[in-house]
Design a protein around this motif. Structure first.
Motif, PDB file in Angstrom:
ATOM      1  N   GLU A 126      54.292  40.813  40.855  1.00  0.00           N
ATOM      2  CA  GLU A 126      54.980  39.549  41.113  1.00  0.00           C
ATOM      3  C   GLU A 126      54.315  38.799  42.251  1.00  0.00           C
ATOM      4  OE1 GLU A 126      59.257  38.453  42.904  1.00  0.00           O
ATOM      5  OE2 GLU A 126      59.360  39.527  40.982  1.00  0.00           O
ATOM      6  N   THR A 127      54.130  37.507  42.046  1.00  0.00           N
ATOM      7  CA  THR A 127      53.596  36.647  43.092  1.00  0.00           C
ATOM      8  C   THR A 127      54.260  35.287  42.960  1.00  0.00           C
ATOM      9  OG1 THR A 127      51.577  35.741  44.099  1.00  0.00           O
ATOM     10  CG2 THR A 127      51.644  35.832  41.704  1.00  0.00           C
ATOM     11  N   VAL A 135      44.133  30.381  44.147  1.00  0.00           N
ATOM     12  CA  VAL A 135      44.208  31.727  43.574  1.00  0.00           C
ATOM     13  C   VAL A 135      42.882  32.449  43.784  1.00  0.00           C
ATOM     14  CG1 VAL A 135      44.336  32.995  41.404  1.00  0.00           C
ATOM     15  CG2 VAL A 135      45.979  31.186  41.879  1.00  0.00           C
ATOM     16  N   ASP A 136      42.938  33.640  44.372  1.00  0.00           N
ATOM     17  CA  ASP A 136      41.716  34.413  44.613  1.00  0.00           C
ATOM     18  C   ASP A 136      41.804  35.833  44.058  1.00  0.00           C
ATOM     19  OD1 ASP A 136      43.515  35.546  46.324  1.00  0.00           O
ATOM     20  OD2 ASP A 136      42.392  35.124  48.163  1.00  0.00           O
ATOM     21  N   PHE A 137      42.832  36.099  43.230  1.00  0.00           N
ATOM     22  CA  PHE A 137      43.036  37.472  42.757  1.00  0.00           C
ATOM     23  C   PHE A 137      42.618  37.681  41.304  1.00  0.00           C
ATOM     24  CE2 PHE A 137      47.212  35.257  42.907  1.00  0.00           C
ATOM     25  CZ  PHE A 137      47.399  35.061  41.542  1.00  0.00           C
ATOM     26  N   LEU A 138      42.168  36.655  40.614  1.00  0.00           N
ATOM     27  CA  LEU A 138      41.814  36.807  39.204  1.00  0.00           C
ATOM     28  C   LEU A 138      40.397  37.347  39.045  1.00  0.00           C
ATOM     29  CD1 LEU A 138      43.338  33.606  37.552  1.00  0.00           C
ATOM     30  CD2 LEU A 138      44.193  35.945  37.468  1.00  0.00           C
ATOM     31  N   ASP A 139      40.247  38.338  38.157  1.00  0.00           N
ATOM     32  CA  ASP A 139      38.937  38.869  37.819  1.00  0.00           C
ATOM     33  C   ASP A 139      38.926  39.190  36.327  1.00  0.00           C
ATOM     34  OD1 ASP A 139      40.338  41.249  37.479  1.00  0.00           O
ATOM     35  OD2 ASP A 139      39.709  42.079  39.402  1.00  0.00           O
ATOM     36  N   GLU A 140      37.923  39.930  35.873  1.00  0.00           N
ATOM     37  CA  GLU A 140      37.786  40.191  34.438  1.00  0.00           C
ATOM     38  C   GLU A 140      38.924  41.022  33.866  1.00  0.00           C
ATOM     39  OE1 GLU A 140      34.982  44.206  34.611  1.00  0.00           O
ATOM     40  OE2 GLU A 140      34.169  42.325  33.848  1.00  0.00           O
ATOM     41  N   SER A 142      42.253  40.725  34.819  1.00  0.00           N
ATOM     42  CA  SER A 142      43.561  40.199  35.207  1.00  0.00           C
ATOM     43  C   SER A 142      43.838  38.815  34.630  1.00  0.00           C
ATOM     44  CB  SER A 142      43.683  40.155  36.736  1.00  0.00           C
ATOM     45  OG  SER A 142      42.698  39.296  37.289  1.00  0.00           O
ATOM     46  N   LEU A 143      45.139  38.505  34.575  1.00  0.00           N
ATOM     47  CA  LEU A 143      45.654  37.218  34.111  1.00  0.00           C
ATOM     48  C   LEU A 143      46.749  36.774  35.074  1.00  0.00           C
ATOM     49  CD1 LEU A 143      46.130  38.728  30.666  1.00  0.00           C
ATOM     50  CD2 LEU A 143      44.864  36.622  30.768  1.00  0.00           C
ATOM     51  N   PHE A 144      47.145  35.520  34.931  1.00  0.00           N
ATOM     52  CA  PHE A 144      48.205  34.978  35.767  1.00  0.00           C
ATOM     53  C   PHE A 144      49.185  34.253  34.846  1.00  0.00           C
ATOM     54  CE2 PHE A 144      49.074  31.850  39.540  1.00  0.00           C
ATOM     55  CZ  PHE A 144      50.282  32.481  39.791  1.00  0.00           C
ATOM     56  N   PHE A 145      50.464  34.658  34.878  1.00  0.00           N
ATOM     57  CA  PHE A 145      51.496  33.896  34.187  1.00  0.00           C
ATOM     58  C   PHE A 145      52.149  32.999  35.218  1.00  0.00           C
ATOM     59  CE2 PHE A 145      55.927  33.180  32.958  1.00  0.00           C
ATOM     60  CZ  PHE A 145      55.704  32.479  31.780  1.00  0.00           C
ATOM     61  N   THR A 146      52.062  31.691  34.990  1.00  0.00           N
ATOM     62  CA  THR A 146      52.508  30.776  36.020  1.00  0.00           C
ATOM     63  C   THR A 146      53.069  29.501  35.414  1.00  0.00           C
ATOM     64  OG1 THR A 146      51.827  29.682  38.081  1.00  0.00           O
ATOM     65  CG2 THR A 146      50.247  29.651  36.257  1.00  0.00           C
TER      66      THR A 146
END
Length: 289
Positions: A126-127, A135-140, A142-146
């Protein structure tokens, strides 16, 4: 040959103290003694001279110790490499999500994917909602639901799974509670209970109110929707919230009404453009717009 007995041999050769080795290995002195006796029997030589006062390596123990140390070291290297390979082969996906995930179809899509891919290590973190530029946490992996009020810039790709809009949340005793739709300007003298900046909703709300000719005075500023609803129920003010986050949670004496002007938000899965892990791509394909 049991690697554990060789490890005990090298440790006892180092400390020359049964008690110290037992303490380090979380076992008993009796077990240490059994390991050494079993190893001596298997090798056919005595490794230590024992007396009531001290323990020392025999000549055979001195000669065999380097070989035991080499075996123990190589086994440790092999175990480390095996762990590295295991982690490399582990399929995992991290989905960062805003706290209101439960109110949208995204949760069901995640659950469906998990059921179809039980071997995947799926982590939900959760964020708070935030602009994609920060956003600096996305990489190959990961995804972000926003929630987005503007679709992503060219460096991101997205899949919209739902939409939502602002509504005015009022006590049922409020004079405007029976209106089918409210112009925001009709609320300018109200005491507002609004979510804080970290939720990503305060700025678009201020923009809407400014369009209507006023700046709302926020008497809350936190992130708990349930608390706002209870404060509205206690007649401490009104609120402007996203419809789908509150429609099944309203206290008995609270209602909501659409407002104008309004802003539609898109609930999206977002990821950076470029190469991704196989499991990331599999999830992405499983989400239909």
């Amino acid at each position: 040959m049991d690697i554990q007995k060789l490890e005990t041999f090298t440790q006892l050769a180092h400390h020359l103290n049964y008690s110290k080795v037992a303490e380090e290995t979380y076992t008993t002195q009796g077990n240490i003694s059994k390991h050494i006796l079993a190893l001596e029997k298997e090798l056919g030589v005595q490794l230590f001279n024992r007396s009531k006062r001290q323990i020392i390596l025999t000549e055979a123990g001195h000669e065999l110790l380097p070989h035991a140390q080499t075996i123990v070291q190589q086994v440790a290297i092999m175990r480390e490499k095996a762990t590295e390979i295991s982690h490399k082969n582990q399929q995992f996906l991290t989905i960062y999500t805003i706290p209101t995930l439960i109110n949208y179809p995204a949760l069901e899509k995640i659950a469906d994917f998990r059921r179809e891919n039980p071997a995947v290590l799926l982590q939900l973190k959760e964020t708070e909602n935030q602009s994609l530029s920060s956003v600096d946490f996305l990489d190959e992996n990961s995804l972000f639901f926003t929630r987005l009020f503007q679709l992503p810039e060219h460096s991101f790709e997205y899949k919209v799974v739902d939409e939502d809009r602002f509504v005015a949340v009022l006590p049922k005793t409020h004079p405007l509670a029976d209106e089918k739709q409210l112009a925001l300007e009709m609320l300018q003298k109200e005491a507002f209970l609004l979510l804080g900046q970290e939720t990503g909703l305060l700025t678009p709300l201020h923009q809407l109110c400014q369009q209507a000719g006023f700046v709302p005075e926020n008497n809350y500023g936190g992130s708990r929707i349930d608390l706002i609803l209870n404060m509205v129920a206690s007649d401490l003010g009104i609120s402007l919230l996203m419809e789908k986050t509150i429609k099944d949670k309203l206290p008995e004496n609270v209602t909501y009404t659409p407002v104008t002007p309004n802003k539609t938000s898109q609930l999206c899965f977002v990821r950076t453009k470029g190469a991704h892990s196989t499991i990331n791509d599999d999830f992405w394909r499983s989400v239909t717009n």
